[in-house]
Design a protein around this motif. Structure first.
Motif, PDB file in Angstrom:
ATOM      1  N   SER A 142     -41.274 -27.531  -2.352  1.00  0.00           N
ATOM      2  CA  SER A 142     -42.055 -28.551  -1.784  1.00  0.00           C
ATOM      3  C   SER A 142     -41.134 -29.486  -0.809  1.00  0.00           C
ATOM      4  O   SER A 142     -39.771 -29.540  -1.263  1.00  0.00           O
ATOM      5  CB  SER A 142     -42.753 -29.453  -3.000  1.00  0.00           C
ATOM      6  N   ALA A 143     -41.587 -29.840   0.141  1.00  0.00           N
ATOM      7  CA  ALA A 143     -40.987 -30.631   1.068  1.00  0.00           C
ATOM      8  C   ALA A 143     -40.298 -31.986   0.400  1.00  0.00           C
ATOM      9  O   ALA A 143     -39.090 -32.194   0.526  1.00  0.00           O
ATOM     10  CB  ALA A 143     -41.956 -31.236   2.204  1.00  0.00           C
ATOM     11  N   SER A 144     -41.201 -32.742  -0.278  1.00  0.00           N
ATOM     12  CA  SER A 144     -40.585 -33.548  -1.031  1.00  0.00           C
ATOM     13  C   SER A 144     -39.624 -33.253  -2.005  1.00  0.00           C
ATOM     14  O   SER A 144     -38.442 -34.156  -2.117  1.00  0.00           O
ATOM     15  CB  SER A 144     -41.639 -34.286  -1.862  1.00  0.00           C
ATOM     16  N   GLY A 145     -39.690 -32.295  -3.007  1.00  0.00           N
ATOM     17  CA  GLY A 145     -38.730 -31.985  -3.660  1.00  0.00           C
ATOM     18  C   GLY A 145     -37.198 -31.589  -3.077  1.00  0.00           C
ATOM     19  O   GLY A 145     -36.267 -31.758  -3.440  1.00  0.00           O
ATOM     20  N   LYS A 146     -37.321 -30.798  -1.987  1.00  0.00           N
ATOM     21  CA  LYS A 146     -36.398 -30.311  -0.994  1.00  0.00           C
ATOM     22  C   LYS A 146     -35.468 -31.557  -0.724  1.00  0.00           C
ATOM     23  O   LYS A 146     -34.297 -31.611  -0.873  1.00  0.00           O
ATOM     24  CB  LYS A 146     -36.762 -29.472   0.024  1.00  0.00           C
ATOM     25  N   VAL A 147     -36.064 -32.468  -0.377  1.00  0.00           N
ATOM     26  CA  VAL A 147     -35.571 -33.841   0.165  1.00  0.00           C
ATOM     27  C   VAL A 147     -34.927 -34.729  -0.945  1.00  0.00           C
ATOM     28  O   VAL A 147     -33.535 -34.787  -0.817  1.00  0.00           O
ATOM     29  CB  VAL A 147     -36.583 -35.003   0.928  1.00  0.00           C
ATOM     30  N   PHE A 148     -35.488 -34.806  -2.273  1.00  0.00           N
ATOM     31  CA  PHE A 148     -34.827 -35.351  -3.359  1.00  0.00           C
ATOM     32  C   PHE A 148     -33.910 -34.504  -3.825  1.00  0.00           C
ATOM     33  O   PHE A 148     -32.412 -35.131  -4.213  1.00  0.00           O
ATOM     34  CB  PHE A 148     -35.766 -35.292  -4.543  1.00  0.00           C
ATOM     35  N   SER A 167     -35.919 -22.200 -16.964  1.00  0.00           N
ATOM     36  CA  SER A 167     -37.055 -22.259 -16.913  1.00  0.00           C
ATOM     37  C   SER A 167     -38.072 -21.424 -16.092  1.00  0.00           C
ATOM     38  O   SER A 167     -39.440 -21.337 -16.343  1.00  0.00           O
ATOM     39  CB  SER A 167     -37.590 -23.830 -16.801  1.00  0.00           C
ATOM     40  N   ASN A 168     -37.353 -20.725 -15.298  1.00  0.00           N
ATOM     41  CA  ASN A 168     -38.008 -19.720 -14.124  1.00  0.00           C
ATOM     42  C   ASN A 168     -37.246 -18.538 -13.972  1.00  0.00           C
ATOM     43  O   ASN A 168     -36.233 -18.604 -13.569  1.00  0.00           O
ATOM     44  CB  ASN A 168     -38.281 -20.562 -12.973  1.00  0.00           C
ATOM     45  N   SER A 169     -37.722 -17.511 -14.539  1.00  0.00           N
ATOM     46  CA  SER A 169     -36.785 -16.228 -14.587  1.00  0.00           C
ATOM     47  C   SER A 169     -36.783 -15.577 -13.179  1.00  0.00           C
ATOM     48  O   SER A 169     -36.013 -14.726 -12.968  1.00  0.00           O
ATOM     49  CB  SER A 169     -37.548 -15.087 -15.590  1.00  0.00           C
ATOM     50  N   ASP A 170     -37.719 -16.117 -12.377  1.00  0.00           N
ATOM     51  CA  ASP A 170     -37.856 -15.507 -11.029  1.00  0.00           C
ATOM     52  C   ASP A 170     -36.709 -16.199 -10.082  1.00  0.00           C
ATOM     53  O   ASP A 170     -36.543 -15.600  -8.798  1.00  0.00           O
ATOM     54  CB  ASP A 170     -39.131 -15.736 -10.344  1.00  0.00           C
ATOM     55  N   ILE A 171     -35.984 -17.052 -10.610  1.00  0.00           N
ATOM     56  CA  ILE A 171     -34.893 -17.749  -9.684  1.00  0.00           C
ATOM     57  C   ILE A 171     -33.513 -16.951 -10.086  1.00  0.00           C
ATOM     58  O   ILE A 171     -32.968 -17.110 -10.992  1.00  0.00           O
ATOM     59  CB  ILE A 171     -34.785 -19.247 -10.296  1.00  0.00           C
ATOM     60  N   ASN A 172     -33.249 -16.131  -8.784  1.00  0.00           N
ATOM     61  CA  ASN A 172     -32.036 -15.291  -8.907  1.00  0.00           C
ATOM     62  C   ASN A 172     -30.821 -16.069  -7.801  1.00  0.00           C
ATOM     63  O   ASN A 172     -31.456 -17.063  -7.201  1.00  0.00           O
ATOM     64  CB  ASN A 172     -32.475 -13.938  -8.456  1.00  0.00           C
ATOM     65  N   THR A 173     -30.136 -15.268  -7.758  1.00  0.00           N
ATOM     66  CA  THR A 173     -28.851 -15.857  -7.206  1.00  0.00           C
ATOM     67  C   THR A 173     -29.225 -15.979  -5.413  1.00  0.00           C
ATOM     68  O   THR A 173     -29.006 -17.093  -4.789  1.00  0.00           O
ATOM     69  CB  THR A 173     -27.565 -14.828  -7.070  1.00  0.00           C
ATOM     70  N   ASP A 174     -30.109 -15.104  -5.048  1.00  0.00           N
ATOM     71  CA  ASP A 174     -30.393 -15.185  -3.547  1.00  0.00           C
ATOM     72  C   ASP A 174     -31.441 -16.349  -3.350  1.00  0.00           C
ATOM     73  O   ASP A 174     -31.263 -17.088  -2.345  1.00  0.00           O
ATOM     74  CB  ASP A 174     -31.199 -13.802  -3.343  1.00  0.00           C
ATOM     75  N   LYS A 175     -32.108 -16.690  -4.241  1.00  0.00           N
ATOM     76  CA  LYS A 175     -32.961 -17.901  -4.180  1.00  0.00           C
ATOM     77  C   LYS A 175     -32.390 -19.004  -4.069  1.00  0.00           C
ATOM     78  O   LYS A 175     -32.524 -20.160  -3.566  1.00  0.00           O
ATOM     79  CB  LYS A 175     -34.268 -17.715  -5.347  1.00  0.00           C
ATOM     80  N   ILE A 176     -31.321 -19.202  -4.995  1.00  0.00           N
ATOM     81  CA  ILE A 176     -30.347 -20.437  -5.271  1.00  0.00           C
ATOM     82  C   ILE A 176     -29.744 -20.579  -4.113  1.00  0.00           C
ATOM     83  O   ILE A 176     -29.486 -21.808  -3.608  1.00  0.00           O
ATOM     84  CB  ILE A 176     -29.506 -20.209  -6.443  1.00  0.00           C
ATOM     85  N   ASN A 177     -28.939 -19.519  -3.586  1.00  0.00           N
ATOM     86  CA  ASN A 177     -28.512 -19.613  -2.307  1.00  0.00           C
ATOM     87  C   ASN A 177     -29.305 -20.273  -1.032  1.00  0.00           C
ATOM     88  O   ASN A 177     -28.815 -21.072  -0.220  1.00  0.00           O
ATOM     89  CB  ASN A 177     -27.761 -18.234  -1.931  1.00  0.00           C
ATOM     90  N   MET A 178     -30.633 -19.702  -0.874  1.00  0.00           N
ATOM     91  CA  MET A 178     -31.861 -20.225  -0.088  1.00  0.00           C
ATOM     92  C   MET A 178     -31.806 -21.586  -0.096  1.00  0.00           C
ATOM     93  O   MET A 178     -31.896 -22.508   0.611  1.00  0.00           O
ATOM     94  CB  MET A 178     -32.986 -19.435   0.022  1.00  0.00           C
ATOM     95  N   ILE A 179     -31.893 -22.331  -1.407  1.00  0.00           N
ATOM     96  CA  ILE A 179     -32.259 -23.584  -1.966  1.00  0.00           C
ATOM     97  C   ILE A 179     -30.959 -24.449  -1.187  1.00  0.00           C
ATOM     98  O   ILE A 179     -31.101 -25.426  -0.659  1.00  0.00           O
ATOM     99  CB  ILE A 179     -32.330 -23.816  -3.292  1.00  0.00           C
ATOM    100  N   TYR A 180     -29.647 -24.052  -1.404  1.00  0.00           N
ATOM    101  CA  TYR A 180     -28.539 -24.686  -1.081  1.00  0.00           C
ATOM    102  C   TYR A 180     -28.440 -24.706   0.516  1.00  0.00           C
ATOM    103  O   TYR A 180     -28.029 -25.681   1.021  1.00  0.00           O
ATOM    104  CB  TYR A 180     -27.306 -23.892  -1.467  1.00  0.00           C
ATOM    105  N   LYS A 181     -28.863 -23.456   1.170  1.00  0.00           N
ATOM    106  CA  LYS A 181     -28.996 -23.557   2.481  1.00  0.00           C
ATOM    107  C   LYS A 181     -29.849 -24.568   2.991  1.00  0.00           C
ATOM    108  O   LYS A 181     -29.491 -25.333   4.100  1.00  0.00           O
ATOM    109  CB  LYS A 181     -29.194 -22.059   3.238  1.00  0.00           C
ATOM    110  N   GLU A 182     -31.017 -24.707   2.695  1.00  0.00           N
ATOM    111  CA  GLU A 182     -31.998 -25.564   3.208  1.00  0.00           C
ATOM    112  C   GLU A 182     -31.524 -27.002   2.875  1.00  0.00           C
ATOM    113  O   GLU A 182     -31.795 -27.999   3.972  1.00  0.00           O
ATOM    114  CB  GLU A 182     -33.274 -25.295   2.387  1.00  0.00           C
ATOM    115  N   ILE A 183     -30.962 -27.143   1.679  1.00  0.00           N
ATOM    116  CA  ILE A 183     -30.436 -28.597   1.242  1.00  0.00           C
ATOM    117  C   ILE A 183     -29.375 -28.927   2.360  1.00  0.00           C
ATOM    118  O   ILE A 183     -29.291 -30.148   2.631  1.00  0.00           O
ATOM    119  CB  ILE A 183     -29.967 -28.463  -0.098  1.00  0.00           C
ATOM    120  N   GLU A 184     -28.641 -28.115   2.775  1.00  0.00           N
ATOM    121  CA  GLU A 184     -27.438 -28.520   3.676  1.00  0.00           C
ATOM    122  C   GLU A 184     -28.074 -28.881   5.116  1.00  0.00           C
ATOM    123  O   GLU A 184     -27.920 -29.910   5.857  1.00  0.00           O
ATOM    124  CB  GLU A 184     -26.669 -27.359   3.979  1.00  0.00           C
TER     125      GLU A 184
END
Length: 273
Positions: A142-148, A167-184
């Motif tokens: 979510s937009a709000s979650g990414k900002v937080f 809590s979420n087995s679908d979260i792999n290393t690639d998705k984690i990297n995408m999260i960090y990239k968007e956070i930056e």
């Protein structure tokens, strides 16, 4: 927590709350699976579940089968959220934003791995995005979650990722990297975007609200049906939402923050199919 503080803790209550938090990560649980997830003796777990069932917080999906939390927790969440002081303090800012853009305005906070809507002012359009106060949704999409997440401390972010993976087995290393990239990116531009990742046909723009120590305390966002997002209106939203969040932050004596937001470029991305 000091040793003296720990002395006054009720271990049985601590275990019960841990069971509740674990159950909240899935819509139903077999007793064996829940027992393995909580690492609590089976007899103790059964007593906890029976107590919660008697009080109306847990029900059995099928007799002798899976257990699930009831909506009684949702009702409590709504009551807590409706009493949020954040909402009352920021009400004039949120109302002004809604009047300026005539789109649904959300005030949200992070709770665990989810964002929770603590206040909302809906648009006057027949086609609108509205949620029940207390509604929660995954933070990482979510937009709000990414900002937080972007403006949380490093320790808070690490703990969030750890809880998310658990809590979420679908979260792999690639998705984690995408999260960090968007956070930056969000840390640089000061807003988060949701391109129908949460709800099909709805795009969202969110900005952070800080307190006097520069800590993020909430997000302000607008949920907009994609069919209304032309270039001009997208530019208006990209001006008004960060402006409202900055105004709300000043109510809490937050230090001024400057971001590098390219309104034209981001507006172009918002209107793309």
């Amino acid at each position: 927590m000091s040793q003296n503080d720990k002395y006054y803790m009720m271990r049985s209550l601590e275990k019960a709350l841990f069971v509740i938090e674990t159950m909240a990560t899935n819509n139903h649980w077999k007793l064996k699976t829940l027992n393995e997830a909580c690492s609590i003796p089976k007899g103790t777990l059964q007593r906890i579940l029976r107590t919660l069932e008697e009080l109306g917080y847990v029900h059995q999906v099928e007799r002798g089968g899976a257990y699930a939390l009831t909506l009684k927790f949702h009702k409590l969440g709504k009551q807590i959220a409706s009493q949020s002081n954040l909402a009352s303090v920021m009400q004039p800012v949120l109302q002004k934003l809604r009047d300026n853009v005539n789109e649904t305005v959300n005030l949200s906070i992070l709770s665990g791995t989810d964002m929770v809507v603590v206040h909302q002012i809906t648009s006057s359009h027949a086609l609108q995005m509205d949620s029940i106060i207390g509604t929660s949704f995954p933070a990482y999409v979510s937009a709000s979650g990414k900002v937080f997440l972007a403006f949380s401390s490093d320790d808070e972010l690490r703990n969030f990722i750890k809880d998310l993976r658990r809590s979420n087995s679908d979260i792999n290393t690639d998705k984690i990297n995408m999260i960090y990239k968007e956070i930056e990116s969000i840390r640089e531009i000061g807003i988060g975007l949701d391109f129908e990742e949460l709800f099909q046909g709805i795009r969202c723009i969110a900005a952070p609200v800080f307190n006097d120590s520069g800590t993020i305390i909430a997000t302000i966002s607008c949920s907009v049906p994609t069919v209304r997002l032309d270039r001009s209106f997208s530019q208006k939203l990209l001006r008004e939402i960060p402006q409202a969040a900055a105004e709300a932050s000043r109510l809490f004596q937050a230090p001024e923050t400057t971001f590098n937001l390219d309104i034209d470029a981001i507006a172009e991305s918002l209107v793309k199919p």
